[in-house]
Design a protein around this motif. Structure first.
Motif, PDB file in Angstrom:
ATOM      1  N   TRP A 444       0.804  -1.242  -0.144  1.00  0.00           N
ATOM      2  CA  TRP A 444       0.064   0.038   0.168  1.00  0.00           C
ATOM      3  C   TRP A 444       0.739   1.282  -0.180  1.00  0.00           C
ATOM      4  O   TRP A 444       1.947   1.235   0.338  1.00  0.00           O
ATOM      5  N   HIS A 445       0.437   2.258  -0.399  1.00  0.00           N
ATOM      6  CA  HIS A 445       1.096   3.676  -0.359  1.00  0.00           C
ATOM      7  C   HIS A 445       2.010   4.010   0.860  1.00  0.00           C
ATOM      8  O   HIS A 445       2.796   4.516   0.721  1.00  0.00           O
ATOM      9  N   ALA A 446       1.402   3.662   1.837  1.00  0.00           N
ATOM     10  CA  ALA A 446       1.781   4.320   3.258  1.00  0.00           C
ATOM     11  C   ALA A 446       2.830   3.134   3.710  1.00  0.00           C
ATOM     12  O   ALA A 446       3.574   3.541   4.774  1.00  0.00           O
ATOM     13  N   ASP A 447       3.070   2.082   3.245  1.00  0.00           N
ATOM     14  CA  ASP A 447       4.082   1.291   3.467  1.00  0.00           C
ATOM     15  C   ASP A 447       5.483   1.708   3.265  1.00  0.00           C
ATOM     16  O   ASP A 447       5.579   2.839   2.589  1.00  0.00           O
ATOM     17  N   SER A 448       6.421   1.317   4.182  1.00  0.00           N
ATOM     18  CA  SER A 448       7.902   1.720   3.838  1.00  0.00           C
ATOM     19  C   SER A 448       8.657   0.320   4.036  1.00  0.00           C
ATOM     20  O   SER A 448       8.555  -0.469   4.628  1.00  0.00           O
ATOM     21  N   PHE A 449       9.729   0.394   2.888  1.00  0.00           N
ATOM     22  CA  PHE A 449      10.721  -0.369   2.958  1.00  0.00           C
ATOM     23  C   PHE A 449      12.279  -0.167   2.817  1.00  0.00           C
ATOM     24  O   PHE A 449      12.347   1.042   2.529  1.00  0.00           O
ATOM     25  N   THR A 450      13.108  -1.053   3.011  1.00  0.00           N
ATOM     26  CA  THR A 450      14.491  -0.717   2.640  1.00  0.00           C
ATOM     27  C   THR A 450      14.802  -1.347   1.258  1.00  0.00           C
ATOM     28  O   THR A 450      14.195  -2.487   1.161  1.00  0.00           O
ATOM     29  N   ILE A 451      15.645  -0.677   0.551  1.00  0.00           N
ATOM     30  CA  ILE A 451      15.601  -0.833  -0.753  1.00  0.00           C
ATOM     31  C   ILE A 451      17.235  -0.664  -1.178  1.00  0.00           C
ATOM     32  O   ILE A 451      17.711   0.219  -0.905  1.00  0.00           O
ATOM     33  N   VAL A 452      17.944  -1.597  -1.724  1.00  0.00           N
ATOM     34  CA  VAL A 452      19.075  -1.520  -2.213  1.00  0.00           C
ATOM     35  C   VAL A 452      19.470  -1.411  -3.659  1.00  0.00           C
ATOM     36  O   VAL A 452      18.787  -1.957  -4.445  1.00  0.00           O
ATOM     37  N   MET A 453      20.117  -0.219  -4.143  1.00  0.00           N
ATOM     38  CA  MET A 453      20.294  -0.145  -5.647  1.00  0.00           C
ATOM     39  C   MET A 453      21.752   0.643  -5.816  1.00  0.00           C
ATOM     40  O   MET A 453      22.285   1.132  -4.751  1.00  0.00           O
ATOM     41  N   THR A 454      22.227   0.860  -7.094  1.00  0.00           N
ATOM     42  CA  THR A 454      23.383   1.795  -7.320  1.00  0.00           C
ATOM     43  C   THR A 454      22.788   3.031  -7.275  1.00  0.00           C
ATOM     44  O   THR A 454      21.824   3.401  -7.263  1.00  0.00           O
ATOM     45  N   ASP A 455      24.036   3.784  -6.861  1.00  0.00           N
ATOM     46  CA  ASP A 455      23.634   5.382  -6.666  1.00  0.00           C
ATOM     47  C   ASP A 455      23.038   6.155  -7.988  1.00  0.00           C
ATOM     48  O   ASP A 455      22.425   6.986  -8.104  1.00  0.00           O
ATOM     49  N   TYR A 456      23.679   5.396  -9.062  1.00  0.00           N
ATOM     50  CA  TYR A 456      23.094   5.963 -10.379  1.00  0.00           C
ATOM     51  C   TYR A 456      21.675   5.674 -10.402  1.00  0.00           C
ATOM     52  O   TYR A 456      20.867   6.832 -11.074  1.00  0.00           O
ATOM     53  N   LEU A 457      21.241   4.595 -10.211  1.00  0.00           N
ATOM     54  CA  LEU A 457      19.652   4.391 -10.413  1.00  0.00           C
ATOM     55  C   LEU A 457      18.758   5.350  -9.465  1.00  0.00           C
ATOM     56  O   LEU A 457      17.872   5.814  -9.836  1.00  0.00           O
ATOM     57  N   ALA A 458      19.425   5.534  -8.321  1.00  0.00           N
ATOM     58  CA  ALA A 458      18.776   6.265  -7.393  1.00  0.00           C
ATOM     59  C   ALA A 458      18.667   8.033  -7.699  1.00  0.00           C
ATOM     60  O   ALA A 458      17.736   8.510  -7.475  1.00  0.00           O
ATOM     61  N   GLY A 459      19.725   8.250  -8.427  1.00  0.00           N
ATOM     62  CA  GLY A 459      19.854   9.724  -8.645  1.00  0.00           C
ATOM     63  C   GLY A 459      19.817   9.890 -10.286  1.00  0.00           C
ATOM     64  O   GLY A 459      19.358  11.172 -10.356  1.00  0.00           O
ATOM     65  N   GLN A 460      20.155   9.213 -11.118  1.00  0.00           N
ATOM     66  CA  GLN A 460      20.272   9.657 -12.541  1.00  0.00           C
ATOM     67  C   GLN A 460      19.396   8.867 -13.448  1.00  0.00           C
ATOM     68  O   GLN A 460      19.242   9.130 -14.819  1.00  0.00           O
ATOM     69  N   ALA A 461      18.527   7.804 -12.795  1.00  0.00           N
ATOM     70  CA  ALA A 461      17.620   7.152 -13.949  1.00  0.00           C
ATOM     71  C   ALA A 461      16.692   7.940 -14.261  1.00  0.00           C
ATOM     72  O   ALA A 461      15.657   8.322 -13.488  1.00  0.00           O
TER      73      ALA A 461
END
Length: 524
Positions: A444-461
């Motif tokens: 659901w929209h209000a849920d919260s998770f931890t997620i791992v990814m490259t800094d590129y995907l997080a900032g420049q995708a």
């Protein structure tokens, strides 16, 4: 037009990505092809200037090995390579910073060509390279300004600590205003691309540059791997593709009349895939390759034959073992709940005798991106999944046209692990996510998770702006490529047994069974 003192020919490549010879990658072009083409032009033209517009140092297993394992000697090797290729001027691209400032500085110091980086400098005031270079061709003075997209400042803040990337447009404007009256023409070499009309873009600024800086005659662009010649007002703009398949050509012809002086600029992109390679460049690369072969050929482990990638479509039709393995490594190293991966390696991957080598790791992930763990809200996750679902063109599994501009954006197509989700191609783009569960419960929209990814995907995708709203929790210092190599080296046999956590359905679906699933809490 005659090729005399009043005609100047500029040749330029961009985004070579380590394709120094054809043998280095999966392209039919190379730096060696461009070097030979330039040599042929020099034989028939009086004034010729060759430029590399960035991202030369990264992208193939050989280029990666030289940067990471040969130290100062590796930088000298690349300097010799540039000398043999006849490059007169170079601008660093964002990926030329992947291996850190010391390596790039070593390449610059070892090169005989001019390097330009007007908007890159240390906070102490020291510059990486020249801002502007004025070259004289007979009686003509041509000013060259080099600037680089600001991506490295966001992508490698720890690795490039103390170095600053200033606004490209403001930097160029200040220089142009200062020198315009003292030169016959101004050429800006910009390792950056063309932004979408009306859309905010911190990564690309060519349109803004051409429109806001009066006095730019030629704007050489790159970064996007696009191929075009166009005019923006009085400015001629080009971009010559990538991986050495094409070369950009600009002819500046000065017409002197009784009452005025006029310059005519013409541009074109030339396919050089059929060009013979320069023997001098090939000889230099062979010296490098001889030193690198043992390291790149080192066997890390045996692996399942399913690891081979026969066609890149296999990655987007269902979960592939390579992607599953990348997810597992990321989750193990981060202990996050979810993982996000986009495949950025070679579009065909053949493994020798069921063995995974150090060179194969670079073919799977040829970048030096590090990982970070973020907090992602359910709303952001669901929005990101809808973006991934938009990859598909209506009811087919081919990429939608929007994912083909300015090139195939496979390296931005994100696949998620830790949730189970269903994409329904019978639905319109924007509402294709049919179900999404975490540990059996609907997200659901209000849920919260931890997620791992490259800094590129997080900032420049660029396709996933919602990821920029995530809260960064902590980073993992070791680059992903090294984590993959370490994981493979710790196993005798790399075998991935799994059940895909995502599926694609089309128009011919069992609607009753899907409605039942939605009633149980999985519908969106």
């Amino acid at each position: 037009m005659p090729h005399n003192d009043d005609t100047i020919t500029l040749l330029y490549t961009s985004d070579m990505h380590g394709h120094w010879t054809r043998a280095d990658g999966q392209s039919d072009g190379s730096l060696a092809c461009a070097a030979q083409y330039a040599a042929n032009i020099r034989n028939s033209h009086k004034h010729v200037w060759m430029i590399d517009n960035g991202d030369l140092l990264q992208g193939t297993p050989l280029a990666s090995h030289v940067a990471q394992n040969e130290g100062e000697c590796g930088a000298e090797m690349v300097g010799n390579l540039l000398r043999a290729s006849g490059v007169d001027m170079a601008v660093p691209g964002n990926h030329d910073f992947d291996y850190g400032i010391p390596y790039l500085k070593g390449v610059i110091a070892s090169s005989s060509c001019v390097w330009l980086a007007a908007n890159v400098r240390h906070r102490s005031g020291k510059r990486l390279a020249e801002s502007c270079h004025i070259a004289e061709f007979g009686a003509r003075r041509i000013a060259f300004i080099g600037v680089t997209t600001r991506v490295p400042a966001w992508q490698y803040p720890d690795r490039l600590e103390g170095w600053e990337w200033h606004d490209e447009v403001l930097t160029v404007k200040a220089i142009v205003d200062h020198i315009r009256s003292n030169v016959d023409a101004i050429v800006v070499c910009y390792h950056g691309g063309v932004e979408r009309e009306g859309a905010p873009d911190q990564e690309n600024a060519a349109l803004r540059m051409a429109r806001e800086v009066e006095g730019i005659d030629v704007l050489l662009t790159g970064h996007q791997h696009d191929r075009f010649v166009r005019r923006e007002g009085k400015t001629l703009m080009l971009q010559p593709g990538s991986h050495g398949t094409d070369i950009g050509e600009v002819t500046l012809t000065f017409l002197t009349g009784e009452d005025s002086k006029e310059m005519v600029s013409e541009g074109r992109i030339t396919d050089i895939t059929g060009q013979e390679e320069s023997a001098e460049v090939v000889a230099e690369v062979l010296k490098v390759r001889d030193r690198a072969e043992a390291g790149l050929g080192k066997v890390l482990c045996l692996c399942d034959s399913r690891f081979q990638l026969h066609d890149w479509h296999d990655l987007t039709c269902s979960e592939h073992p390579i992607v599953e393995w990348m997810h597992r490594v990321q989750l193990k190293e981060s202990r996050a709940q979810l993982s996000a991966v986009a495949y950025a390696g070679e579009k065909q991957l053949k493994l020798s005798s069921g063995q995974l080598t150090r060179g194969d790791i670079q073919r799977i992930f040829p970048y030096m991106d590090s990982l970070s763990v973020f907090e992602i809200k359910g709303a952001e996750l669901l929005s990101a999944l809808e973006v991934s679902a938009s990859w598909y063109d209506d009811k087919s599994q081919e990429p939608h046209a929007d994912w083909l501009k300015p090139q195939l954006l496979l390296y931005q197509f994100i696949m998620f692990e830790g949730v189970r989700y269903t994409i329904d191609l019978s639905r319109p783009i924007g509402s294709r996510l049919r179900a999404c569960h975490y540990q059996g419960q609907a997200v659901w929209h209000a849920d919260s998770f931890t997620i791992v990814m490259t800094d590129y995907l997080a900032g420049q995708a660029s396709r996933y702006p919602m990821l920029r709203r995530m809260k960064r929790l902590y980073g993992i210092e070791e680059p992903l490529a090294r984590l993959l190599e370490s994981n493979a080296g710790s196993q005798c046999m790399l075998r991935i047994d799994y059940t895909s956590n995502w599926e694609i359905i089309g128009g011919n679906v069992d609607v009753d069974s899907l409605n039942e699933e939605e009633a149980q809490g999985g519908g969106l």
